[in-house]
Design a protein around this motif. Sequence first.
Motif, PDB file in Angstrom:
ATOM      1  N   THR A  35      50.124  40.618-107.148  1.00  0.00           N
ATOM      2  CA  THR A  35      50.377  40.415-108.652  1.00  0.00           C
ATOM      3  C   THR A  35      51.316  39.569-108.917  1.00  0.00           C
ATOM      4  OG1 THR A  35      52.382  41.987-109.300  1.00  0.00           O
ATOM      5  CG2 THR A  35      50.267  43.200-108.546  1.00  0.00           C
ATOM      6  N   LEU A  66      53.588  56.546-110.772  1.00  0.00           N
ATOM      7  CA  LEU A  66      53.135  55.435-110.557  1.00  0.00           C
ATOM      8  C   LEU A  66      52.696  54.673-111.700  1.00  0.00           C
ATOM      9  CD1 LEU A  66      51.187  56.318-107.251  1.00  0.00           C
ATOM     10  CD2 LEU A  66      53.740  55.541-107.115  1.00  0.00           C
ATOM     11  N   ILE A  67      52.688  53.428-111.505  1.00  0.00           N
ATOM     12  CA  ILE A  67      52.096  52.491-112.543  1.00  0.00           C
ATOM     13  C   ILE A  67      50.636  52.311-112.345  1.00  0.00           C
ATOM     14  CG2 ILE A  67      51.974  50.252-113.789  1.00  0.00           C
ATOM     15  CD1 ILE A  67      54.943  49.967-112.916  1.00  0.00           C
ATOM     16  N   THR A 100      54.909  46.905-118.595  1.00  0.00           N
ATOM     17  CA  THR A 100      54.271  48.121-118.432  1.00  0.00           C
ATOM     18  C   THR A 100      54.578  49.369-119.711  1.00  0.00           C
ATOM     19  OG1 THR A 100      54.166  48.283-115.967  1.00  0.00           O
ATOM     20  CG2 THR A 100      54.435  50.287-116.930  1.00  0.00           C
ATOM     21  N   LEU A 118      53.709  64.132-115.599  1.00  0.00           N
ATOM     22  CA  LEU A 118      54.120  63.954-116.956  1.00  0.00           C
ATOM     23  C   LEU A 118      52.995  64.012-117.720  1.00  0.00           C
ATOM     24  CD1 LEU A 118      56.689  61.006-116.160  1.00  0.00           C
ATOM     25  CD2 LEU A 118      57.203  63.208-116.484  1.00  0.00           C
ATOM     26  N   THR A 120      52.734  61.334-120.101  1.00  0.00           N
ATOM     27  CA  THR A 120      52.604  60.009-120.383  1.00  0.00           C
ATOM     28  C   THR A 120      52.199  59.090-118.994  1.00  0.00           C
ATOM     29  OG1 THR A 120      54.849  59.776-120.142  1.00  0.00           O
ATOM     30  CG2 THR A 120      54.418  60.204-122.032  1.00  0.00           C
ATOM     31  N   VAL A 121      51.503  58.119-119.160  1.00  0.00           N
ATOM     32  CA  VAL A 121      51.374  57.135-118.149  1.00  0.00           C
ATOM     33  C   VAL A 121      51.737  55.825-118.383  1.00  0.00           C
ATOM     34  CG1 VAL A 121      48.974  56.767-118.818  1.00  0.00           C
ATOM     35  CG2 VAL A 121      49.450  56.390-116.801  1.00  0.00           C
ATOM     36  N   GLY A 122      52.280  55.159-117.263  1.00  0.00           N
ATOM     37  CA  GLY A 122      52.842  53.683-117.431  1.00  0.00           C
ATOM     38  C   GLY A 122      51.387  53.058-116.925  1.00  0.00           C
ATOM     39  N   ARG A 124      49.547  48.941-116.708  1.00  0.00           N
ATOM     40  CA  ARG A 124      49.760  47.511-117.090  1.00  0.00           C
ATOM     41  C   ARG A 124      48.495  46.684-116.753  1.00  0.00           C
ATOM     42  NH1 ARG A 124      52.274  43.090-114.240  1.00  0.00           N
ATOM     43  NH2 ARG A 124      52.220  43.278-112.092  1.00  0.00           N
ATOM     44  N   PRO A 145      52.353  51.079-106.667  1.00  0.00           N
ATOM     45  CA  PRO A 145      53.817  50.927-106.747  1.00  0.00           C
ATOM     46  C   PRO A 145      54.064  49.497-105.997  1.00  0.00           C
ATOM     47  CG  PRO A 145      53.372  52.360-105.224  1.00  0.00           C
ATOM     48  CD  PRO A 145      52.120  52.124-105.798  1.00  0.00           C
ATOM     49  N   SER A 184      57.608  44.634-113.096  1.00  0.00           N
ATOM     50  CA  SER A 184      57.420  44.429-114.638  1.00  0.00           C
ATOM     51  C   SER A 184      58.529  45.215-115.363  1.00  0.00           C
ATOM     52  CB  SER A 184      56.079  44.748-114.787  1.00  0.00           C
ATOM     53  OG  SER A 184      56.095  46.550-114.513  1.00  0.00           O
ATOM     54  N   VAL A 186      59.314  47.816-117.831  1.00  0.00           N
ATOM     55  CA  VAL A 186      58.951  49.085-118.322  1.00  0.00           C
ATOM     56  C   VAL A 186      59.345  49.629-119.865  1.00  0.00           C
ATOM     57  CG1 VAL A 186      58.477  51.590-117.975  1.00  0.00           C
ATOM     58  CG2 VAL A 186      58.615  50.005-115.929  1.00  0.00           C
ATOM     59  N   PHE A 246      58.153  64.603-124.256  1.00  0.00           N
ATOM     60  CA  PHE A 246      58.430  63.695-123.173  1.00  0.00           C
ATOM     61  C   PHE A 246      59.526  64.077-122.350  1.00  0.00           C
ATOM     62  CE2 PHE A 246      58.676  59.383-121.642  1.00  0.00           C
ATOM     63  CZ  PHE A 246      60.184  59.079-121.475  1.00  0.00           C
ATOM     64  N   ALA A 250      62.692  56.539-116.992  1.00  0.00           N
ATOM     65  CA  ALA A 250      61.847  56.073-115.643  1.00  0.00           C
ATOM     66  C   ALA A 250      62.323  56.876-114.643  1.00  0.00           C
ATOM     67  CB  ALA A 250      61.960  54.421-115.804  1.00  0.00           C
TER      68      ALA A 250
HETATM   69  O1  TXA Z   1      55.512  44.841-111.330  1.00  0.00           O
HETATM   70  C1  TXA Z   1      55.481  46.056-111.232  1.00  0.00           C
HETATM   71  O2  TXA Z   1      55.517  47.130-111.954  1.00  0.00           O
HETATM   72  C2  TXA Z   1      54.895  46.476-109.788  1.00  0.00           C
HETATM   73  C3  TXA Z   1      53.691  45.941-109.483  1.00  0.00           C
HETATM   74  C4  TXA Z   1      52.902  46.433-108.301  1.00  0.00           C
HETATM   75  O3  TXA Z   1      52.849  46.145-110.444  1.00  0.00           O
HETATM   76  N1  TXA Z   1      54.913  48.006-109.664  1.00  0.00           N
HETATM   77  C5  TXA Z   1      56.067  48.895-109.642  1.00  0.00           C
HETATM   78  O4  TXA Z   1      55.749  50.381-109.478  1.00  0.00           O
HETATM   79  O5  TXA Z   1      57.052  48.523-109.786  1.00  0.00           O
HETATM   80  P1  TXA Z   1      56.674  51.067-108.961  1.00  0.00           P
HETATM   81  O6  TXA Z   1      55.778  52.500-108.789  1.00  0.00           O
HETATM   82  O7  TXA Z   1      57.752  50.880-108.184  1.00  0.00           O
HETATM   83  O8  TXA Z   1      57.674  51.458-110.458  1.00  0.00           O
HETATM   84  C6  TXA Z   1      57.291  52.420-111.458  1.00  0.00           C
HETATM   85  C7  TXA Z   1      58.167  52.420-112.441  1.00  0.00           C
HETATM   86  C8  TXA Z   1      59.325  53.489-111.946  1.00  0.00           C
HETATM   87  O9  TXA Z   1      60.758  53.263-112.384  1.00  0.00           O
HETATM   88  C9  TXA Z   1      58.621  54.774-112.554  1.00  0.00           C
HETATM   89  O10 TXA Z   1      59.774  55.714-112.775  1.00  0.00           O
HETATM   90  C10 TXA Z   1      58.321  54.146-114.022  1.00  0.00           C
HETATM   91  O11 TXA Z   1      57.715  52.695-113.534  1.00  0.00           O
HETATM   92  N2  TXA Z   1      57.267  55.180-114.579  1.00  0.00           N
HETATM   93  C11 TXA Z   1      56.043  55.228-114.235  1.00  0.00           C
HETATM   94  N3  TXA Z   1      55.307  56.070-115.064  1.00  0.00           N
HETATM   95  C12 TXA Z   1      56.272  56.584-115.971  1.00  0.00           C
HETATM   96  C13 TXA Z   1      56.193  57.361-117.220  1.00  0.00           C
HETATM   97  N4  TXA Z   1      55.208  58.109-117.278  1.00  0.00           N
HETATM   98  N5  TXA Z   1      57.348  57.718-117.661  1.00  0.00           N
HETATM   99  C14 TXA Z   1      58.379  56.847-117.542  1.00  0.00           C
HETATM  100  N6  TXA Z   1      58.438  56.129-116.474  1.00  0.00           N
HETATM  101  C15 TXA Z   1      57.400  55.810-115.687  1.00  0.00           C
END
Ligand code: TXA
Length: 374
Positions: A35, A66-67, A100, A118, A120-122, A124, A145, A184, A186, A246, A250
Amino acid sequence: MTKYWIAPTEYNPQHEAIVEAAAMLRQGEQVGFPTETVYGLGADARNTAAVEGIFAAKGRPSDNPLIVHIADMGMLEELVVQVDPVSRKLAEAFWPGPLTLILPLRPGVLSPRVTAGLDTVGVRMPDHPVALSLITAAACPVAAPSANRSGRPSPTLAEHVREDLGGRIAGLLDGGPTGVGLESTVAMAGSDGRVHVLRPGGISPAELALAAGCAVVVAAADAGHPPQPGAAPGADAPQPAGAAEFRPRAPGMKYTHYAPQGELTVVGDGHAEPARVAERINQLLHEAHAAGQRTGVLVPAEHAAYYRGAADLVIPCGSLADPAATGRELFAALRRFDEAGVTRIYAEAYPADGIGLAVMNRLLKAAGNRILDV
Ligand code: TXA
Ligand code: MG
């Protein structure tokens, strides 16, 4: 065996490598892909077994959500209950791009393992032709991730993914070095009328404020400095606009991240007199050598000369004149200290402005918040 492809350099969902990788995703397998931020480890976000495969390959705690990656706005409307006006402005301004957004999840559309339960969903939309081609060809929301073993620096080259996950995943699309080099930003539009940054990244708080037309707050634990004792993180957590409830911020931020094997210490505050910071680090290097340590230094290019000959490995990481280069190079630099068997690493603090906020956030996490004032 991990199937390896050289990815096309332009958007092309019909490219042979993309079609094969997309078929693996649809069969419930895990595929590494580039990405514009870092390499992701993708799986079909609707398929629980596929998502569990991500956690297994990474060795990642499963309460860390996960995002979800999308390729067009139609996919967004399917995933969420509603998009509040502020989030919509942010998506319009920065997607595709390194942002995100946390939004209220539409029940039943994703595996509950993606969001760790949760509501909610992250989400992007990545700004990378390979990522967009893959998601379009797979025609499913892609949970991804960063494609590193849990706790290791995020991968900014396909080679890093191979080091960490080779043999543990079905496929890997090599699209060369990533652009931003840090994960990214968030963010969440809160019911309090402000945008909350839950993880700093490529889009700065100032850029978010300009596009959203409202105040932006950075969560205390993530502001680029260690959390203050007594400050309960999440205590003032707002509701995301439109969601019933909520819980954590993160949730991933509570885990050790990015840590090199050597012990990393950050020195200074990003604004101290460079000669004083150098004097302090040189003194620490001297003590470390006396204790039999193999030493490393990570600094902006302008300051590398202060340490030549004093440390076993000096890595100039970006420069004060080009903070974006620091973001691009940071994770690869942390991996190089490991390769060189460095046991003590000293990093100069960088100014925490713009992308520097995200740089300092990752550096302090890698250091387990070990920071020395000068
Ligand atoms: O740049 C990026 O975001 C990369 C690339 C691959 O897209 N992805 C990434 O994903 O860093 P990951 O899974 O390593 O990080 C996800 C972050 C974590 O800090 C997680 O806690 C937060 O996003 N997150 C995901 N869903 C969430 C939610 N529903 N509420 C709060 N935080 C959330
Ligand atoms: Mg990660």
